[in-house]
Enzyme design. Structure first.
Site, PDB file in Angstrom:
ATOM      1  N   GLY A  75      -0.307  -6.017  11.155  1.00  7.62           N
ATOM      2  CA  GLY A  75       0.899  -5.501  11.816  1.00  7.62           C
ATOM      3  C   GLY A  75       2.196  -5.638  11.045  1.00  7.62           C
ATOM      4  CD1 TRP A  77       3.305  -2.707   5.625  1.00 10.43           C
ATOM      5  CD2 TRP A  77       2.754  -0.536   5.581  1.00 10.43           C
ATOM      6  NE1 TRP A  77       2.940  -2.388   4.339  1.00 10.43           N
ATOM      7  CE2 TRP A  77       2.597  -1.078   4.293  1.00 10.43           C
ATOM      8  CE3 TRP A  77       2.462   0.797   5.800  1.00 10.43           C
ATOM      9  CZ2 TRP A  77       2.162  -0.297   3.210  1.00 10.43           C
ATOM     10  CZ3 TRP A  77       2.026   1.575   4.727  1.00 10.43           C
ATOM     11  CH2 TRP A  77       1.882   1.039   3.446  1.00 10.43           C
ATOM     12  CG  ASP A  94      -6.781  -1.895  11.513  1.00 10.40           C
ATOM     13  OD1 ASP A  94      -5.957  -1.872  10.584  1.00 10.40           O
ATOM     14  OD2 ASP A  94      -7.963  -2.301  11.356  1.00 10.40           O
ATOM     15  CG  ASP A 110     -13.742   4.997  12.045  1.00 10.58           C
ATOM     16  OD1 ASP A 110     -12.798   5.336  11.282  1.00 10.58           O
ATOM     17  OD2 ASP A 110     -14.926   5.014  11.686  1.00 10.58           O
ATOM     18  CG  ASP A 134      -1.285  -0.869   3.553  1.00 13.75           C
ATOM     19  OD1 ASP A 134      -1.535  -0.519   2.379  1.00 13.75           O
ATOM     20  OD2 ASP A 134      -0.916  -2.025   3.850  1.00 13.75           O
ATOM     21  CE  LYS A 174      -4.313  -0.325   0.699  1.00 11.20           C
ATOM     22  NZ  LYS A 174      -3.963  -1.703   1.006  1.00 11.20           N
TER      23      LYS A 174
HETATM   24  C1  LIG Z   1      -4.371  -3.694   3.933  1.00 11.57           C
HETATM   25  S1  LIG Z   1      -4.715  -3.634   5.638  1.00 11.57           S
HETATM   26  C2  LIG Z   1      -3.192  -3.062   6.329  1.00 11.57           C
HETATM   27  C3  LIG Z   1      -2.070  -4.069   6.320  1.00 11.57           C
HETATM   28  C4  LIG Z   1      -0.880  -3.598   7.132  1.00 11.57           C
HETATM   29  N1  LIG Z   1      -0.169  -2.501   6.480  1.00 11.57           N
HETATM   30  C5  LIG Z   1       0.125  -4.702   7.389  1.00 11.57           C
HETATM   31  O1  LIG Z   1       1.258  -4.607   6.931  1.00 11.57           O
HETATM   32  O2  LIG Z   1      -0.202  -5.664   8.090  1.00 11.57           O
HETATM   33  C6  LIG Z   1      -5.762  -2.227   5.750  1.00 11.57           C
HETATM   34  C7  LIG Z   1      -6.313  -1.968   7.136  1.00 11.57           C
HETATM   35  O3  LIG Z   1      -6.953  -0.681   7.172  1.00 11.57           O
HETATM   36  C8  LIG Z   1      -7.919  -0.741   8.193  1.00 11.57           C
HETATM   37  N2  LIG Z   1      -8.848   0.384   8.119  1.00 11.57           N
HETATM   38  C9  LIG Z   1      -9.720   0.689   7.121  1.00 11.57           C
HETATM   39  N3  LIG Z   1     -10.442   1.768   7.456  1.00 11.57           N
HETATM   40  C10 LIG Z   1     -10.020   2.177   8.679  1.00 11.57           C
HETATM   41  C11 LIG Z   1     -10.411   3.240   9.567  1.00 11.57           C
HETATM   42  N4  LIG Z   1     -11.383   4.093   9.242  1.00 11.57           N
HETATM   43  N5  LIG Z   1      -9.781   3.355  10.745  1.00 11.57           N
HETATM   44  C12 LIG Z   1      -8.795   2.478  11.086  1.00 11.57           C
HETATM   45  N6  LIG Z   1      -8.385   1.451  10.300  1.00 11.57           N
HETATM   46  C13 LIG Z   1      -9.000   1.296   9.116  1.00 11.57           C
HETATM   47  C14 LIG Z   1      -8.584  -2.090   7.950  1.00 11.57           C
HETATM   48  O4  LIG Z   1      -9.274  -2.536   9.097  1.00 11.57           O
HETATM   49  C15 LIG Z   1      -7.380  -2.974   7.586  1.00 11.57           C
HETATM   50  O5  LIG Z   1      -6.931  -3.712   8.674  1.00 11.57           O
END
Ligand SMILES: C[S@@+](CC[C@H](N)C(=O)[O-])C[C@H]1O[C@@H](n2cnc3c(N)ncnc32)[C@H](O)[C@@H]1O
Length: 219
Positions: A75, A77, A94, A110, A134, A174
């Site tokens: 969370g 961002w 997420d 998802d 991200d 990203k």
């Molecule tokens: C690097 S973290 C994000 C950090 C966030 N920007 C923050 O500031 O706290 C990446 C996130 O992308 C999520 N993610 C990956 N694939 C996903 C999908 N298909 N649907 C939803 N979330 C996904 C992962 O579960 C993970 O929590």
């Protein structure tokens, strides 16, 4: 200046059950100035500083009323967005559970499922000014597979942005080292006035992550 014992880097003893790589990760985490700053400033992740730095460079949050945060957990961002644009409506998604953030609508779904995108669109209740992604795929260690999975997420996020942004809106995502692949870059250039790549200082130097910043959605 001599450092007091308190300031000295934290060393992590290798516990018998901890692997060498997780010990390295823990040691880096404990000595990371961004992790310390996040803790002191109440951000849930060091990733918060990547958005802060990118916002300072590109003015992403300026004048924004509706934001989508793809891959919101834990969370950081959205916390930054709440602080900088307190009146904006923020919708995030997420796979993981996220502790509630006041003023942010969060879906645990998802993003790649159609019903997730429909839920986001409904909650947005209008066109977004900014779509953030991200999202990172869980790596399986096979370079090509990991690359394809991550690029699949970026591409889906880009299409979501194209379908849901208001005119002049922006998209931040990203991507992996080497930037956005050519088809996606072409797509973004077709729909946005400027497309740039950036690696904010908070992004670890050794990591392969970069960010693509597309601004001036043509509508
Ligand atoms: C690097 S973290 C994000 C950090 C966030 N920007 C923050 O500031 O706290 C990446 C996130 O992308 C999520 N993610 C990956 N694939 C996903 C999908 N298909 N649907 C939803 N979330 C996904 C992962 O579960 C993970 O929590």
């Amino acid at each position: 200046m001599a450092r007091s014992g308190k300031d000295r880097d934290t060393r992590v003893k290798t516990a018998r059950k901890r692997s060498a790589s997780s010990t390295r990760w823990l040691q880096r985490q404990l000595n990371d100035p961004y992790v310390k700053q996040a803790k002191a400033e109440g951000y849930r992740s060091r990733a918060a500083y990547k958005l802060i730095e990118l916002d300072e460079k590109f003015g992403l949050l300026k004048g924004v009323e509706r934001v989508v945060d793809l891959g919101i957990a834990p969370g950081g961002w959205s916390q930054v967005a709440r602080k900088r644009i307190p009146n904006a409506s923020i919708v995030g998604i997420d796979l993981l559970e996220v502790e509630p953030i006041e003023g942010v609508t969060i879906f645990q779904m998802d993003f790649m499922e159609d019903d997730a995108q429909i839920a986001l669109e409904k909650a947005l209740n209008g066109k977004a000014d900014l779509v953030l992604s991200d999202m990172a795929a869980n790596t399986v260690g096979h370079k090509q597979t990991d690359h394809l999975r991550t690029m699949g997420l970026v591409e889906a996020a880009a299409w979501f942005a194209i379908e849901n942004l208001a005119r002049d809106g922006a998209f931040l995502a990203k991507v992996l080292a080497g930037g956005t692949d050519s088809d996606l870059l072409k797509l973004l250039k077709q729909h946005f006035r400027t497309v740039k790549h950036a690696k904010p200082p908070a992004s670890r130097r050794g990591s392969s992550e970069w960010y693509v910043v597309a601004q001036g959605f043509k509508g």
